[in-house]
Design an enzyme around this catalytic site. Structure first.
Site, mmCIF file in Angstrom:
data_model
loop_
_atom_site.group_PDB
_atom_site.id
_atom_site.type_symbol
_atom_site.label_atom_id
_atom_site.label_comp_id
_atom_site.label_asym_id
_atom_site.label_seq_id
_atom_site.Cartn_x
_atom_site.Cartn_y
_atom_site.Cartn_z
ATOM 1 N N LYS A 79 0.848 -1.193 0.000
ATOM 2 C CA LYS A 79 0.000 0.000 0.000
ATOM 3 C C LYS A 79 0.883 1.241 0.000
ATOM 4 O O LYS A 79 1.890 1.292 0.742
ATOM 5 C CB LYS A 79 -0.875 -0.037 1.241
ATOM 6 C CG LYS A 79 -1.932 1.048 1.354
ATOM 7 C CD LYS A 79 -2.747 0.811 2.631
ATOM 8 C CE LYS A 79 -3.932 1.764 2.724
ATOM 9 N NZ LYS A 79 -4.721 1.487 3.951
ATOM 10 N N SER A 154 -9.578 1.302 2.997
ATOM 11 C CA SER A 154 -8.771 2.138 2.147
ATOM 12 C C SER A 154 -7.724 1.381 1.343
ATOM 13 O O SER A 154 -7.133 1.964 0.415
ATOM 14 C CB SER A 154 -8.094 3.217 2.969
ATOM 15 O OG SER A 154 -7.249 2.653 3.931
ATOM 16 N N SER A 178 -9.594 -1.109 7.117
ATOM 17 C CA SER A 178 -9.053 -0.894 5.771
ATOM 18 C C SER A 178 -8.273 -2.045 5.162
ATOM 19 O O SER A 178 -7.909 -1.963 3.991
ATOM 20 C CB SER A 178 -8.181 0.367 5.759
ATOM 21 O OG SER A 178 -9.001 1.506 5.914
#
Lengths: 451, 58
Positions: A79, A154, A178
């Site tokens: 990420k 996310s 997330s």
């Protein structure tokens, strides 16, 4: 088995026995990225040359008998909140334009020492402050099974990268859900470990009290492998229990009051399969479940606002509008209310501990709805319009507040093929035991998703 | 500061800063803050158990 449907565990065997090379596997992932990333927008940065170098080095080491373990030669995505030395960490925001990481985050160091191939940085909801991956300076990430839908967030790009076979696992972060929300939306296994177990140093923070880092994978076995690497510990050897004799508590009340009918049905069928396998299921509630969202929002927004205050003053226009508004809202939270939220957190920790007393784990759905259409801001549930942000966080945020480890495991799909996830929760500090439990229950909970 | 005063102040400040769009978010946050303040686990200096109050109270 076709190469593209392999788990890390299966790939590791093939790499170690040199049936396949890391170079070939990496090239395959890079080819998928080339072909599908334009439509899925899963990646912000692709490390093609460095990944090929990592793969060649892995092949050379394995050929020389210097096998490092199950991640050796395996392509992993990260990420884009996580620092990789010499490359930007964008946090999917123009606020970070020009940033170059001075050092690897400790989780990256662990992956390098394990011989992993770092294939690139994935798209996310800007600064991790959202559950849809729609608000990103680089545009929304899209669901590989239906690009008109969100992959969740996310860590949406991370989930999309694993589901679309651009990487074998991804490292994401989880402050309210997330990792688990996109994992549920994409039919993956997503692990949020116990709070503080894995270092968040070198990772752009959202809320230091609630931030966790963990893997998104294709199986519980893979999640255990990656978790072990990130903890710089051997993959745990806890003896997996048999299903017969396991006792779970199913969280009801607040946790099943607002569910899409298809999610409710899939979850009910999953619990029935568990019972048939010999698992004992009792019901439980959390007495102050109605306070979870107020406690969460006062902690996450106050802490995020403190981190972003200077940038909001000087570069507010560089944030995406929705994220900017939520951060600005956080700046109005009073200190006394933040302290109240911390007190409430202690109460919830105690109530989850109590719910876990005398059982092997808690069980609940991971997300109340399947993956939603991009651009939709609310969903009709229980006779009311529920904002997407609130409803997607509803079943995951409690365990960020309390720090208990939680893992989402696929438990079925809608008639249209959209994945549905269940969530297992364990005792604080006993993440490895939770993974053993999840590994036992995984075949009964339901099949995963394949392209 | 009561929640009502807090909300009025926050909305005025947001508007002064050109962030009038924050109003609905602040109203939503006010509801969450009210729930937080009236939760029965809050400590009370009098030592008495906390009683639920309306939006305008503490």
């Amino acid at each position: 088995m076709a190469a593209e449907r392999r788990t890390i565990a299966q790939l590791a065997q093939a790499l170690r026995s040199r049936d396949v090379t890391a170079a070939a596997v990496t090239d395959q992932c890079l080819a998928v990225i080339r072909d599908r990333n334009p439509s899925l927008n899963a990646f912000i940065a692709v490390f093609a040359d460095r990944a090929r170098d990592d793969a060649r080095r892995a092949d050379d080491e394995i050929a020389a008998g210097r096998y490092r373990g199950p991640l050796h030669g395996v392509p992993i995505s990260l990420k884009d909140l996580i620092d990789v030395e010499g490359t930007p960490t964008s946090a999917a925001s123009r606020v970070r334009d020009g940033h170059i990481a001075g050092a690897d985050a400790p989780v990256v160091t662990c992956l390098r020492e394990a011989g992993a191939v770092l294939i690139g940085k994935t798209n996310l909801h800007e600064f991790a402050l959202g559950t849809t991956n729609e608000d990103s300076a680089f545009g929304p990430a899209r669901h590989p099974l239906d690009p008109a839908r969100s992959p969740g967030g996310s860590s949406g790009g991370s989930a999309a990268s694993v589901l679309a076979e651009m990487a074998y696992a991804s490292i994401g972060t989880d402050t309210g859900g997330s990792i688990r929300i996109p994992s549920a939306a994409c039919g993956l296994v997503g692990l949020k470990p116990t709070i503080g177990e894995i270092s968040t140093a070198g990772i752009v923070p959202l809320s230091t009290t609630l931030d966790h880092v963990g893997p998104l994978c294709r199986s519980v076995e893979d999640a255990a492998i990656v978790y072990g690497v990130l903890r710089s510990a051997a993959s745990d050897q806890h003896v997996a229990p048999g299903a017969d004799g396991i006792r779970l508590r199913v969280l009801r009340g607040y946790f099943t009051a607002l569910l899409d009918q298809q999610v409710a049905s899939a979850f009910d069928h999953a619990t029935a399969r568990l019972r048939e396998a010999g698992v004992t299921l009792d019901d439980a509630t959390i007495a102050h479940s109605g306070d979870i969202a107020p406690i969460y929002v006062h902690i996450v927004l106050a802490e995020a606002a403190a981190y972003h205050a200077k940038s909001l003053e000087s570069r507010g226009h560089d944030y995406t509008p929705n994220v900017r508004q939520r951060l600005e809202m956080g700046r109005y939270i009073l200190a006394e209310d933040y302290v109240r939220a911390l007190r409430g957190r202690e109460v919830l920790i105690g109530e989850v501990d109590t719910a876990l007393s005398g059982c092997d784990g808690l069980l609940l759905p991971a997300m109340p709805i399947p993956a939603h259409k991009i651009g939709v801001s609310s969903v009709r549930l229980g006779g009311a319009d529920e904002p997407i942000r609130n409803i997607t966080l509803r079943l995951t945020q409690l365990f960020n507040v309390t720090g208990h480890p939680a893992v989402t495991v696929p438990c079925g799909s809608t008639p249209e093929g959209l994945p549905i996830g269940a969530q297992l929760v364990g005792r604080r500090g006993a993440t490895a035991s939770l993974l053993s439990l999840a590994r036992t229950l995984e075949p009964y909970l339901g099949p995963g998703t394949s392209l | 500061m009561t929640i009502k005063v807090w909300l009025d102040n926050a909305v005025q400040d947001a508007e002064r800063r050109g962030l009038a769009a924050l109003r609905p978010l602040l109203e939503s946050l006010a509801q969450a803050t009210s729930a937080l303040r009236t939760a029965d686990w809050n400590a009370d200096a009098t030592g008495e158990s906390h009683q639920r109050k309306g939006l305008d109270g503490r």
